[in-house]
Motif scaffolding. Structure first.
Motif, PDB file in Angstrom:
ATOM      1  N   PHE A  44       0.846  -1.204   0.000  1.00 53.17           N
ATOM      2  CA  PHE A  44       0.000   0.000   0.000  1.00 53.17           C
ATOM      3  C   PHE A  44       0.878   1.249   0.000  1.00 53.17           C
ATOM      4  N   VAL A  45       1.892   1.258   0.869  1.00 49.52           N
ATOM      5  CA  VAL A  45       2.756   2.440   0.988  1.00 49.52           C
ATOM      6  C   VAL A  45       3.584   2.630  -0.286  1.00 49.52           C
ATOM      7  N   VAL A  46       4.066   1.528  -0.861  1.00 53.40           N
ATOM      8  CA  VAL A  46       4.830   1.636  -2.099  1.00 53.40           C
ATOM      9  C   VAL A  46       3.959   2.287  -3.179  1.00 53.40           C
ATOM     10  N   GLN A  47       2.668   1.924  -3.227  1.00 47.72           N
ATOM     11  CA  GLN A  47       1.759   2.480  -4.240  1.00 47.72           C
ATOM     12  C   GLN A  47       1.316   3.904  -3.936  1.00 47.72           C
ATOM     13  N   ASN A  48       0.991   4.177  -2.650  1.00 50.28           N
ATOM     14  CA  ASN A  48       0.310   5.433  -2.317  1.00 50.28           C
ATOM     15  C   ASN A  48       1.141   6.421  -1.518  1.00 50.28           C
ATOM     16  N   GLY A  49       2.336   6.023  -1.095  1.00 50.49           N
ATOM     17  CA  GLY A  49       3.125   6.910  -0.247  1.00 50.49           C
ATOM     18  C   GLY A  49       2.619   6.899   1.184  1.00 50.49           C
ATOM     19  N   THR A  50       3.186   7.771   2.007  1.00 48.99           N
ATOM     20  CA  THR A  50       2.904   7.733   3.448  1.00 48.99           C
ATOM     21  C   THR A  50       1.942   8.826   3.911  1.00 48.99           C
ATOM     22  N   ALA A  51       1.378   9.605   2.966  1.00 48.42           N
ATOM     23  CA  ALA A  51       0.550  10.748   3.365  1.00 48.42           C
ATOM     24  C   ALA A  51      -0.592  10.329   4.297  1.00 48.42           C
ATOM     25  N   PRO A  65      11.260   4.946   7.681  1.00 47.43           N
ATOM     26  CA  PRO A  65       9.871   4.494   7.571  1.00 47.43           C
ATOM     27  C   PRO A  65       9.586   3.538   6.428  1.00 47.43           C
ATOM     28  N   THR A  66      10.351   3.616   5.340  1.00 48.67           N
ATOM     29  CA  THR A  66       9.959   2.790   4.204  1.00 48.67           C
ATOM     30  C   THR A  66      10.954   1.683   3.853  1.00 48.67           C
ATOM     31  N   SER A  67      11.912   1.421   4.716  1.00 50.08           N
ATOM     32  CA  SER A  67      12.821   0.302   4.435  1.00 50.08           C
ATOM     33  C   SER A  67      12.967  -0.550   5.693  1.00 50.08           C
ATOM     34  N   PHE A  68      12.533  -1.804   5.614  1.00 53.08           N
ATOM     35  CA  PHE A  68      12.617  -2.589   6.849  1.00 53.08           C
ATOM     36  C   PHE A  68      14.051  -2.905   7.247  1.00 53.08           C
ATOM     37  N   HIS A  69      14.947  -3.056   6.290  1.00 53.51           N
ATOM     38  CA  HIS A  69      16.363  -3.275   6.607  1.00 53.51           C
ATOM     39  C   HIS A  69      17.138  -1.957   6.519  1.00 53.51           C
ATOM     40  N   PRO A  70      18.275  -1.857   7.177  1.00 50.37           N
ATOM     41  CA  PRO A  70      19.135  -0.671   6.999  1.00 50.37           C
ATOM     42  C   PRO A  70      19.398  -0.467   5.506  1.00 50.37           C
ATOM     43  N   LEU A  71      19.413   0.792   5.077  1.00 54.77           N
ATOM     44  CA  LEU A  71      19.451   1.097   3.638  1.00 54.77           C
ATOM     45  C   LEU A  71      20.570   0.398   2.864  1.00 54.77           C
ATOM     46  N   PRO A  72      21.811   0.339   3.392  1.00 54.08           N
ATOM     47  CA  PRO A  72      22.888  -0.280   2.590  1.00 54.08           C
ATOM     48  C   PRO A  72      22.603  -1.750   2.246  1.00 54.08           C
ATOM     49  N   TRP A  73      21.789  -2.415   3.078  1.00 52.09           N
ATOM     50  CA  TRP A  73      21.487  -3.819   2.797  1.00 52.09           C
ATOM     51  C   TRP A  73      20.681  -3.989   1.522  1.00 52.09           C
TER      52      TRP A  73
END
Ligand code: HEC
Ligand code: HEC
Ligand code: HEC
Ligand code: HEC
Length: 194
Positions: free
Chosen positions: A105-112, A140-148
Motif C-alpha cells: 500500500f505504501v509503495v503504491q500510495n506513499g505515506t501521506a 519508515p519505508t525500508s525494513f532493513h538498513p538502507l545499505p542492505w
C-alpha cells in the motif's frame, strides 16, 4: 469559517439534538458526546472516546456525520482518518495481516495517509499507531538498513555486532527467528543455527 456559518452550524446541531430527543432515538450518550454550545466533542474524543461510543451505538453518529458517514452536516467524514470504513482504520482487505500488506500500500500510495497526527504521527513518529521505525531499521519505508538493499549479505556483520534483538520481532523474523507467515524467512532457511 465565517461567524454566520458557525452560527448556522451550531443551530443545525441544536436542531438535530432536539429532533433526536423529540423522536426518542437520542440517548443520554449521544448528547453527552457533543457540546452544542462549543460545537465540539469532548476532550479525548480522538483517540479514546469515539471508538467506544461508535461501537456502543453507531446510529447516534449518523444525524450529524451522515447516514453514509461521508460527513453530513458536520462535514467530517469518518474516512478523513479511516482508510477502511466507519469501523476500520486500515483498508478492509488488510484484515489481520496489516503487518504484511501495508508495505505494498505504501509503495503504491506513499505515506501521506499514515502521517496523520491522530494515527502514526505527523512525522510518522507514532501516535495511537506505532512509529514506523519501531520495526523498520532503515527509516519508515525500508525494513532493513538502507545499505542492505544493495547488498543483503551485510546483515552478517550487523548481527555479529548487535546481536539478533532487532530481527526477533514477531512480525519480522519471529520471536525465535523461526520466520513469520507472509513476512521474513526463518534464519535457518539459509543457516544452520542450533
Ligand atoms: C450533534 C452532532 C454530532 C454528533 C451526534 C456526532 N458528531 Fe462527531 N463531530 C461533529 C462536529 C460538528 C465535528 C467537528 C467539530 C469537532 O471536531 O468537534 C465532529 C467531529 C468528529 C470527529 C473528529 C474530531 C477531531 O478531533 O478531529 C470524530 C472522530 C467524530 N466526530 C466522531 C463521532 C462519532 C463516532 C459519533 C457517534 C458516536 C459522533 N461523532 C457524533 C458533530 C457530531
Ligand atoms: C480525526 C481522525 C478520526 C476521524 C475523523 C474518525 N476517527 Fe475513528 N479512529 C481514529 C483513530 C486514530 C482510531 C484508532 C484509535 C486507537 O487505535 O486507539 C480510530 C478508531 C475507531 C474505531 C475502532 C476501530 C478499530 O479498528 O479498532 C471506531 C469504531 C471508530 N474509530 C469510529 C469512527 C467513526 C464512526 C467515525 C466517523 C463518525 C470516525 N471514527 C472518525 C481517528 C479518527
Ligand atoms: C509492527 C512492525 C511494523 C511497523 C510498525 C511498520 N511496518 Fe512496514 N513493514 C513491516 C514488515 C514486517 C514488512 C515486510 C512485510 C513483507 O515481507 O512483505 C514491512 C514492509 C513495509 C514496506 C515495504 C518495504 C519494501 O521494501 O518492500 C513499506 C514501504 C512499509 N513497510 C512502510 C511502513 C510505514 C510507512 C510504516 C508506518 C506508518 C510502517 N511500515 C510500520 C513491519 C512494520
Ligand atoms: C536468504 C538466506 C539467508 C537468510 C534468510 C539469513 N541469512 Fe544470514 N547469511 C546469509 C549469507 C549468504 C551469509 C554470508 C555472507 C557473507 O559471505 O559475508 C550470511 C551471514 C550471516 C552471519 C555472519 C556469520 C556467518 O554465519 O556467516 C550471521 C551472524 C547471520 N548471517 C545471521 C542471520 C540471522 C540472524 C538471520 C535471520 C534473522 C539470517 N542470517 C538470515 C544468508 C542468509
Amino acid at each position: 469559517m465565517s461567524q454566520i456559518n458557525k452560527t448556522s452550524l451550531a443551530l443545525g446541531m441544536l436542531l438535530v439534538l432536539v429532533a433526536l430527543t423529540v423522536s426518542g432515538c437520542g440517548d443520554k450518550n449521544s448528547q453527552s458526546n457533543f457540546d452544542a454550545q462549543s460545537g465540539a466533542h469532548p476532550v479525548g474524543w480522538v483517540p479514546t472516546g469515539h471508538p467506544l461510543a461508535a461501537q456502543a451505538n453507531i446510529l447516534s453518529c449518523t444525524g450529524c456525520h451522515g447516514n453514509d458517514f461521508t460527513g453530513g452536516i458536520s462535514k467530517v467524514a469518518c474516512t478523513l482518518c479511516h482508510l477502511g470504513n466507519q469501523f476500520a482504520v486500515h483498508p478492509l482487505q488488510w484484515g489481520q495481516y496489516a503487518y504484511a500488506l501495508h508495505g505494498s500500500f505504501v509503495v503504491q500510495n506513499g505515506t501521506a495517509s499514515c502521517a496523520n497526527v491522530s494515527c502514526h504521527g505527523g512525522n510518522l513518529e507514532g501516535a495511537t499507531g506505532p512509529s514506523c521505525t519501531s520495526c523498520h531499521m532503515g527509516g519508515p519505508t525500508s525494513f532493513h538498513p538502507l545499505p542492505w538493499n544493495a547488498d543483503i549479505t551485510l546483515h552478517g556483520g550487523f548481527v555479529g555486532q548487535n546481536g539478533t534483538a532487532a530481527c526477533r520481532n514477531v512480525v519480522c523474523h519471529g520471536a525465535n527467528l523461526e520466520g513469520v507467515f507472509l513476512s521474513g524467512p526463518s534464519c535457518n532457511a539459509c543457516h544452520n543455527f542450533p
